[in-house]
Scaffold this motif. Structure first.
Motif, short mmCIF file in Angstrom:
data_model
loop_
_atom_site.label_atom_id
_atom_site.label_comp_id
_atom_site.label_asym_id
_atom_site.label_seq_id
_atom_site.Cartn_x
_atom_site.Cartn_y
_atom_site.Cartn_z
N GLU A 3 0.84 -1.21 0.00
CA GLU A 3 0.00 0.00 0.00
C GLU A 3 0.87 1.25 0.00
O GLU A 3 0.57 2.23 -0.70
CB GLU A 3 -0.94 -0.01 1.20
N THR A 4 1.96 1.24 0.75
CA THR A 4 2.89 2.38 0.77
C THR A 4 3.48 2.60 -0.62
O THR A 4 3.57 3.72 -1.11
CB THR A 4 4.02 2.14 1.80
N ASN A 7 0.78 4.07 -2.94
CA ASN A 7 0.55 5.49 -2.65
C ASN A 7 1.68 6.36 -3.16
O ASN A 7 1.46 7.45 -3.67
CB ASN A 7 0.35 5.70 -1.15
N ARG A 12 -1.10 0.62 -9.07
CA ARG A 12 -1.94 -0.27 -8.28
C ARG A 12 -1.60 -1.71 -8.61
O ARG A 12 -1.25 -2.02 -9.76
CB ARG A 12 -3.43 -0.04 -8.59
#
Length: 76
Positions: A3-4, A7, A12
């Motif tokens: 996820e880091t 972001n 994705r």
């Protein structure tokens, strides 16, 4: 951690296209836990990734022979 990365990069992870590979000594309960956590349920080792073999092992000459042959054909 994924996820880091997503972001920070704006990229994705596509779980439908993703697969995971475990060594043969990895217990099934561990495999299942990791696949569930990552939401990646395809467990396989592809033959190639970005045109290169994924499982090179010790036999590098045999694994990359096709690449040498292709380059040699273009040189001729």
């Amino acid at each position: 951690m994924l996820e880091t990365y997503c972001n920070a990069s704006g990229q994705r992870v596509n779980n439908e296209k993703s697969s995971i590979f475990f060594s043969k000594g990895c217990p099934q309960v561990t495999r299942d836990g990791i696949k569930n956590t990552l939401q990646v349920h395809d467990e396989q080792l592809s033959d190639r990734y970005l045109g290169m073999p994924t499982d090179v092992g010790q036999a590098k000459n045999g694994t990359f022979k096709y690449l040498k042959d292709r380059v040699w054909e273009k040189i001729k």
